[in-house]
Design a protein around this motif. Structure first.
Motif, mmCIF file in Angstrom:
data_model
loop_
_atom_site.group_PDB
_atom_site.id
_atom_site.type_symbol
_atom_site.label_atom_id
_atom_site.label_comp_id
_atom_site.label_asym_id
_atom_site.label_seq_id
_atom_site.Cartn_x
_atom_site.Cartn_y
_atom_site.Cartn_z
ATOM 1 N N ILE A 136 59.799 -13.975 -23.424
ATOM 2 C CA ILE A 136 59.699 -14.787 -24.652
ATOM 3 C C ILE A 136 58.984 -16.097 -24.346
ATOM 4 N N ILE A 137 59.335 -16.688 -23.219
ATOM 5 C CA ILE A 137 58.642 -17.931 -22.812
ATOM 6 C C ILE A 137 57.171 -17.647 -22.538
ATOM 7 N N GLU A 138 56.900 -16.548 -21.890
ATOM 8 C CA GLU A 138 55.512 -16.187 -21.576
ATOM 9 C C GLU A 138 54.699 -15.991 -22.861
ATOM 10 N N VAL A 139 55.310 -15.320 -23.834
ATOM 11 C CA VAL A 139 54.631 -15.122 -25.119
ATOM 12 C C VAL A 139 54.394 -16.467 -25.806
ATOM 13 N N ARG A 140 55.386 -17.346 -25.745
ATOM 14 C CA ARG A 140 55.201 -18.686 -26.314
ATOM 15 C C ARG A 140 53.983 -19.360 -25.689
ATOM 16 N N ASP A 141 53.889 -19.273 -24.365
ATOM 17 C CA ASP A 141 52.769 -19.902 -23.668
ATOM 18 C C ASP A 141 51.442 -19.262 -24.065
ATOM 19 N N MET A 142 51.426 -17.954 -24.114
ATOM 20 C CA MET A 142 50.206 -17.229 -24.461
ATOM 21 C C MET A 142 49.738 -17.616 -25.862
ATOM 22 N N ILE A 143 50.670 -17.562 -26.814
ATOM 23 C CA ILE A 143 50.355 -17.904 -28.214
ATOM 24 C C ILE A 143 49.853 -19.344 -28.305
ATOM 25 N N THR A 144 50.559 -20.229 -27.622
ATOM 26 C CA THR A 144 50.204 -21.641 -27.694
ATOM 27 C C THR A 144 48.840 -21.894 -27.070
ATOM 28 N N GLY A 145 48.597 -21.253 -25.942
ATOM 29 C CA GLY A 145 47.299 -21.434 -25.287
ATOM 30 C C GLY A 145 46.157 -20.981 -26.174
ATOM 31 N N ILE A 146 46.331 -19.870 -26.819
ATOM 32 C CA ILE A 146 45.272 -19.364 -27.696
ATOM 33 C C ILE A 146 45.121 -20.260 -28.929
ATOM 34 N N ALA A 147 46.257 -20.670 -29.493
ATOM 35 C CA ALA A 147 46.196 -21.467 -30.725
ATOM 36 C C ALA A 147 45.658 -22.869 -30.485
ATOM 37 N N THR A 148 45.978 -23.430 -29.343
ATOM 38 C CA THR A 148 45.646 -24.843 -29.120
ATOM 39 C C THR A 148 44.531 -25.025 -28.100
ATOM 40 N N GLY A 149 44.163 -23.967 -27.416
ATOM 41 C CA GLY A 149 43.158 -24.119 -26.378
ATOM 42 C C GLY A 149 43.687 -24.682 -25.082
ATOM 43 N N ALA A 150 44.991 -24.908 -25.030
ATOM 44 C CA ALA A 150 45.585 -25.421 -23.786
ATOM 45 C C ALA A 150 45.365 -24.408 -22.662
ATOM 46 N N PRO A 151 45.245 -24.889 -21.437
ATOM 47 C CA PRO A 151 45.021 -23.973 -20.318
ATOM 48 C C PRO A 151 46.218 -23.055 -20.107
ATOM 49 N N LEU A 152 45.925 -21.838 -19.704
ATOM 50 C CA LEU A 152 46.966 -20.863 -19.439
ATOM 51 C C LEU A 152 47.069 -20.622 -17.938
ATOM 52 N N TYR A 153 48.260 -20.358 -17.483
ATOM 53 C CA TYR A 153 48.463 -20.049 -16.073
ATOM 54 C C TYR A 153 49.475 -18.947 -15.976
ATOM 55 N N PRO A 154 49.270 -17.927 -15.196
ATOM 56 C CA PRO A 154 48.034 -17.624 -14.485
ATOM 57 C C PRO A 154 47.071 -16.836 -15.373
ATOM 58 N N MET A 155 45.881 -17.390 -15.528
ATOM 59 C CA MET A 155 44.832 -16.656 -16.235
ATOM 60 C C MET A 155 44.165 -15.704 -15.237
ATOM 61 N N PHE A 156 43.187 -14.945 -15.712
ATOM 62 C CA PHE A 156 42.553 -13.946 -14.845
ATOM 63 C C PHE A 156 42.087 -14.551 -13.524
ATOM 64 N N ARG A 157 41.526 -15.751 -13.605
ATOM 65 C CA ARG A 157 41.019 -16.375 -12.371
ATOM 66 C C ARG A 157 42.144 -16.603 -11.354
ATOM 67 N N ASP A 158 43.284 -17.017 -11.840
ATOM 68 C CA ASP A 158 44.430 -17.232 -10.945
ATOM 69 C C ASP A 158 44.947 -15.898 -10.396
ATOM 70 N N ALA A 159 44.980 -14.905 -11.266
ATOM 71 C CA ALA A 159 45.498 -13.596 -10.858
ATOM 72 C C ALA A 159 44.539 -12.900 -9.892
ATOM 73 N N TRP A 160 43.247 -13.218 -10.021
ATOM 74 C CA TRP A 160 42.236 -12.697 -9.085
ATOM 75 C C TRP A 160 42.598 -13.085 -7.656
ATOM 76 N N ARG A 161 43.038 -14.350 -7.524
ATOM 77 C CA ARG A 161 43.474 -14.822 -6.197
ATOM 78 C C ARG A 161 44.537 -13.902 -5.605
ATOM 79 N N ILE A 162 45.456 -13.473 -6.432
ATOM 80 C CA ILE A 162 46.540 -12.616 -5.943
ATOM 81 C C ILE A 162 45.954 -11.297 -5.430
ATOM 82 N N ASN A 163 45.007 -10.743 -6.181
ATOM 83 C CA ASN A 163 44.360 -9.518 -5.693
ATOM 84 C C ASN A 163 43.616 -9.761 -4.377
ATOM 85 N N ARG A 164 43.028 -10.929 -4.270
ATOM 86 C CA ARG A 164 42.325 -11.234 -3.016
ATOM 87 C C ARG A 164 43.324 -11.380 -1.848
#
Lengths: 374, 374, 374, 374
Positions: free
Chosen positions: B329-357
C-alpha cells in the motif's frame, strides 16, 4: 596419581576463570583425579603472592620460568597474553609438563606449528581453551548434527562480535599491536568462531576468502594521552569459507560492534533441519526439523537441561541456567580427565594450530584478493 | 488528472498483493490522484475475466499486448514471472505508459540496461517493487542512519533466506531455470537484500566477492515425476561487499534454508550505534546507541508506531502492527504520487539495474575467484 | 442481493480501520456479496462530506439518525464512542438494520441487555468488533485448543495492557468519564482479554474476583489546563476468574502500563501442552506439546502462514505477516458472510453482553470483596 | 576467626548447589573469612561418607543431630526436605549455631514463627536461600526501583511456574504430602515469587486474595504402582495482592505448567518506567523508561555485565553470563559476610516467616472467599 598439581601463569580475566573452575570442578563432577591449585606465577613476587591468596593457590612465584620447571607442577596453565604463549609453552613442554593454554594458541601459524611439534615430540597432553564449545547447548548442537538430525549440512554462518574496542579513545594495549597479539578481532574472537565452525560441523575448513579492516586506525598510547599510534591489526574481519565435502559458509568478527557484548552466534542449515544459537542466550538452542504436521512446524527453543550434555552435573532441574564460568568447569573436567586417562583432548595444540592457519589464510586472502587453501 | 488507470499483468501472489494495495491505498492515504483498477491481463480471456472479477478490475483481456497499448491505461503493472519483464516493459514504454514492475527487474544486467535506456528515452516513470524498504520499521532504520544517529557506518550484514525450495521433490518451475528466472535465490531473494543494503546505507556497492551454489542439483520435471532435470541456477549465494567510502559488509541468500520463512534481516553497525532488524518481526527495530549511563545501555526495541514513517496512516495507535500487504500500500502510494507530482521514485529502473549488475557481478566473481567491480 | 450497503457512523481510529477493511475485503476474500461504502455520518455535514471523500464513501450526512433510517443502508456500522452505542444501535435495530458495532458493546450490562433484546426481537444480525480474535495466529490457537492438542485446559492467563493514559498531564476525554465510557481500562482493553478468554477456551467465565484502581485520580479538563477533575473509572484492573468446568485463571488490564503498546497476551496451559501469544508479535504463536524425544522438547514458534486460518487469502507465502487492519478485513468478511448466508456470527450482541456482565461483576466484586457469579 | 566451618545436612539438588558455592565463593569473591566444608550429614554413615567424598567435605555422619551439636561446626546449612527444617533449625539454634536454610522456611507460619523466636532469642544469624534475588539482573532491578528510576510503583506481576509434576504418572514424593511439604506449588515455587515481590518493591504484602487448586488429584504411591493416593496440596495457585502504600498486583504459581522449566518472571510498572524479567533468560533485564525523543522509545535489554551488582566478580566482560549456581555463590558470600561482620542478612528467618504467613493467608483466603490481611 590422585591429584594433579596446577601451575597457573596469569591472573587476569582468564586466570581467575580458570581458578574458579579448578575449585568447583571436583564438586560439580566426579573426577578421576583432583586438581590442586599449587603454584601461581605473576609479574613479580609480591603480586604473585597476593593473587595466590585471592585465587586460592598454595604457592606463588614472580618468575614463570621457575613455575614451568617446578618439579611439583603437573600441568602448566597459560593464561598470559598471546605473545607469551609460545615461549611459555615451549619451556613447559621442555620440562615435560602437560600444557593447558588460552586461545589463540599463537601469534601465527608458524609459531603454533613449532608448539605442536614440540608437544608431540615430548608426548605431553595439550588443551586450548576454546571454552564456548563446552557450553551444554552447543554440545547439544554438536550432538544433533553428529546424529544426522539436520541431514546433510548445506550452510554454516557464524559470527563473534563484541564492542570492547569500539571507543576510539580506548588506548592501545597488547590486543592492538601485531607483536603482542598477532591478528586483532580475528585472532581474539574470530578464533572462537572458526574453532566453533570446525567443532560443530565436524569438518575442516579447507579454503577461505577473507577481508580484514582496521576501522579505528590510531589510538592513544595510554589512557587520556594525546599521542596517537597506529593500530596494527584488524578491528573487524569477514570471510567466505569452504569446508571439506562441499559445505560452504561465512564468518564474521569484530571488536568494534557496538552493543554486542557476547556476540558469538551460529546458524547451521542442513537438508532436514536448522540450528540457531546466540551465546548471549547461552542456554537456548533453536532447532527446526522439517517434520510434524503442516501448520505445526517451527523453531523449537530447547532450554538446556539434564537431558543435555554435562548439564545434570550442575543442576537436576532444566532451564536453571549455566553461566560463563560453568563452561570453564567443563573444560577443566575434560583437561583433567584427558591427562588422567589418556583420552584424546579437543582442541589440542594440533587442532588449535589449524585455527592459526585459518587466521593467517584470511589475512593472506585479503592481501591477494583470492581464495586461499589451508 | 483525477484518476490513474492501472493495467495489471499477472494475477499470482504479486498480482493479488498489488490489487489489494490499489483498493486500500486511497483510504489509507490521501492521494493526489486515485488509482483505478481498470484492465487486467492473464493467460487467456476466460481466466482473465475470472481474475478481474476476483481482484476487482473493470475490464480484462487474455492478451497482455492489448493491455499495454490500451489507450485508457496509464500505468502498466507487471506482476508476471521474471522472464517476461523485459518484453512487457519495453512494449509498455513504447506505448508511452508508466511502468510499475516486480523485482528483479530483468534476467540480466544487459536486459535491465536496455529497459533503463528505453524508459529514460521515453520519459516515462518507473518503479520496481522492492517492497520491504517501505516497511515502517525499515524506513525508520533509514531515517536513523541518514540523520547520523549511528555515526559513520562501519559494517553491513544482510541476509534473505527462505525455504520454499528446500524440499528436493518440489519440481521445477520458472524459478529453477536460467532462461525464465536468471539467477536463483540470488535473483529472487538476494535482489531484496542487495537493494536493502543500498537503500539503508545510502551508498552504492562497488565491489563484490561472491560464491553461489546449487545444492539440489536435479529436480523432477513435474510434481511426482521420476524424470529429473538439472537445476540451472543457485540455491544459495553469499558475498563479501564493499560500498563507496570504505564501508564493508556481507550478504547471504538461500531458498533452501529450512525453517526460514521471511528471513530478511540486517544488522547495520556504526561508530555511534547499531541497528538490527528481522522481517519476521517486521514491526520491531532494535536500536543500540552508545549513550546513557553505564549499566543502563542496551538494544532498545522500537515498536513501529505513529511516530515512525507512514505508520499513522494505518493506525494512530502504536504497536498495532503493519502487515506484508501494508508495504505494498505504501509502495502504491509512492508510485501514484511520483507519477502525479513528478517526484522522483526509488527504486526506479535505473536503481534496479544496479541490483541486476550486482547479481551478475556475484556470479562472475564466483567464476573468476576474485573481486568484481560494479 | 449482490451488494450490502454500509452506513458508517464515526470516523476516528476505528472508522478508518473499518473503511479500509470494506475496501480491501472483496479483493482479499471471495465474498458472497460485496460491501458498498454507501453512507457516512459524522458530527456535522461539512466534516462528514470531507471524511466521506477521505474514506471513500458515496454519500455523507451530519446526522446519524438520518443514516440509521436511510432506506439504502443495509448495515449500520457503529464506530462512535461507547456512550453512543446503545442509542445508535437501538435506532438502527428499530429501522430493521443489521448492526456492526465496536466494543465494548455498552456502558453497562443493563444497557447491553436491552440491546440484545431489541436485536433478537427484530431478528437483525449483529457483530461486535473484538478484532483480535480474528488474527490468524489466534484463530490457530483456538483451533489447537478445540482439537484437544493441549489436552484438558488447566489455566488461562491473559492481559491487555497499554500506556495511552500513563501520562498524568493527558487531559480528560470520553475514556475517563463514567457517563461516556463506563469502565476505564477494564471496558476499553479488559473487554478484549475477557472476550479472548471465552473465545479461546470455548467456555464461559462463571465467577470473578476483581480489583480495580484509579492510579491517576485527577486529570486536566483539557490539554494544558490547570483545572483538574476526578478520573471516574479505573486505570488498571485485575481479576481471578473461574470458567465452566473448573478451569481457573487470571486477567489483568491497564491503560497506564508504561512501554506496553499492544500488550494483549495470553498463556493457555493444558494437560498436554501450552500456548503463549503476545499481540505485539501478532504473527507468532508459541506452542509446547509434551511429546517427542527427551532433550528435543521446547516451545515451537509457529509463524503464521497459509496452513493457518485465513492467512492464505492475504499471501501464499508463510511468515510474510498480517497487520492490524488485516484482522478487520477478516472481521468484515465474517460480518458480510453472516448477513449474506445467515451463518451465526461471533461475538454477536448476546456474546458481547456477557463481556459487559463480566466487567460489571469485576467492579461489583471489587466493592464487595468476594467472588461474584455471572 | 579466619574460617567458618560449615555443617551441611542434605545432599540432593540443593546440597550439591551449596557445596559448589562454598568451594567457589572464596575465589570469586574476596571474603572476610573462608568457609570450610567441614561436616556433612546424610541418611546413614555410608551414604554420608560417599557424599562427603563427592562434595568435598572433610568429615561425615549419618546422624544430623550429631552434626548440629558438633563443636567444630559454626554454621548449620539445612538442605533437607521442608518438613525437617523446623526440627533441624531448632536443634541447631539450641546448639548456638548460625543457620542457613533452604526455602520455604517451614511447613506453616506457626512453625516458622517458632523458628524466628528461637533464633532471635539465641542471637544466631539466619539466612534463607531464596537465591533468585541474588541474580545480578534482579539485583539491578532492585537498584533501579530503589533509586526511583521507575517513579512510584503502580503494579507488580509475578509468576513462578514449572512443570515438574505435570505428568500424572509421576508418583508421590514429599512434595505432594501436606505433612512433608506444607503447601504445594505455592510453598515450593510461590514462596520464591512472594519473596521476590517484597524484595523488588521494598514493601510488604499486606493483603491477599487467593485461589489454590489441585489439578491432578491422585498419584501413584510409587513409580509404576497402580495404587493411587490423594495429592494433599496445590498444583497451582494464584492471588491478587495489596502491598503497603496502595500498590497492587498479582502472582501465580504452578508445578504443572507444561513447558515452563524455570518460569519465574516479573513485570514491575511505575509512573516513570517498567521492568520485565524472565529467569529463563536470567542475564537479561528489560527496562523501559519514558524519556528520550518520540520514536526512539522502547524496552532496552540490559545484559548483565560488570556495571551491575556482583557481576564483575565472575567476569570483567559484559554479557558473558551468570548461571544458576552463581546465584548460590553470591548467597554464600552474603551469608559468610553477614556472620563475619554482623551485617544484616536478607531474607533472615523473620523475613522468610512473612512468606509462610502469606502462603497460609492465600490458602485461608481461598477457603473463605475474601481478602485476608497478613
Amino acid at each position: 596419581m590422585d591429584t594433579l598439581n596446577i601451575g597457573l601463569i596469569g591472573t587476569g580475566f582468564m586466570g581467575k576463570a580458570h581458578a574458579i573452575a579448578f575449585k568447583a570442578a571436583p564438586t560439580v563432577f566426579s573426577l578421576p583425579v583432583t586438581p590442586v591449585c599449587d603454584l601461581l606465577a605473576d609479574l613479580d613476587d609480591a603480586r604473585a603472592a597476593e593473587k595466590a591468596r585471592e585465587l586460592g593457590f598454595a604457592r606463588s612465584t614472580g618468575d614463570w620460568r621457575a613455575l614451568v620447571t617446578d618439579p611439583a607442577v603437573d600441568v602448566v596453565d597459560i593464561c598470559a597474553p598471546n605473545y607469551l604463549h609460545k615461549e611459555m609453552a615451549l619451556a613447559a613442554i621442555a620440562a615435560g609438563k602437560h600444557v593447558y593454554a588460552e586461545k589463540p594458541l599463537a601469534l601465527s601459524a608458524r609459531d603454533a606449528g613449532e608448539m605442536v611439534a614440540a608437544a608431540e615430540r615430548a608426548g605431553v597432553k595439550t588443551l586450548v581453551g576454546f571454552n564456548y564449545i563446552r557450553n551444554s547447548a552447543t554440545q547439544l548442537a554438536r550432538e544433533i548434527i553428529e546424529r544426522g538430525e539436520l541431514g546433510e549440512l548445506v550452510h554454516f554462518r557464524g559470527r563473534h562480535n563484541e564492542d570492547y574496542l569500539a571507543d576510539p579513545t580506548t588506548p592501545h594495549d597488547w590486543h592492538t599491536r601485531r607483536r603482542t597479539a598477532g591478528a586483532g578481532a580475528l585472532g581474539d574472537l574470530g578464533s572462537h568462531i572458526l574453532n566453533m565452525a570446525e567443532y560443530l560441523t565436524g569438518r575442516h575448513i579447507t579454503e577461505v576468502f577473507g577481508q580484514v579492516q582496521t576501522v579505528i586506525t590510531q589510538r592513544p598510547v595510554s589512557s587520556g594521552s594525546a599521542t596517537l599510534e597506529d593500530v596494527e591489526n584488524d578491528d573487524q574481519a569477514q570471510a567466505l569459507v569452504r569446508f571439506e565435502g562441499g559445505l560452504i559458509g561465512n564468518i564474521e568478527t569484530s571488536r568494534i560492534a557496538l552493543g554486542r557484548k557476547m556476540g558469538l552466534a551460529y546458524t547451521v542449515t542442513g537438508t532436514k533441519g536448522t540450528l540457531m544459537f546466540d551465546q548471549e542466550r547461552m542456554s537456548e538452542l533453536k532447532l527446526y526439523t522439517h517434520d510434524g504436521p503442516a501448520g505445526r512446524q517451527g523453531f523449537r527453543t530447547l532450554l538446556a537441561g539434564p537431558a543435555h550434555p554435562d548439564y545434570a552435573a550442575f543442576s537436576p532441574a532444566p532451564g536453571h541456567g549455566l553461566g560463563y564460568n560453568d563452561q570453564k568447569i567443563i573444560e577443566v573436567r575434560d583437561m583433567i580427565t584427558g591427562i588422567a586417562t589418556g583420552a584424546p583432548l579437543y582442541p589440542m595444540f594440533r587442532d588449535a594450530w589449524r585455527i592459526n592457519r585459518l587466521i593467517d589464510a584470511i589475512e593472506t586472502s585479503h592481501d591477494e584478493g583470492g581464495w586461499v587453501t589451508v
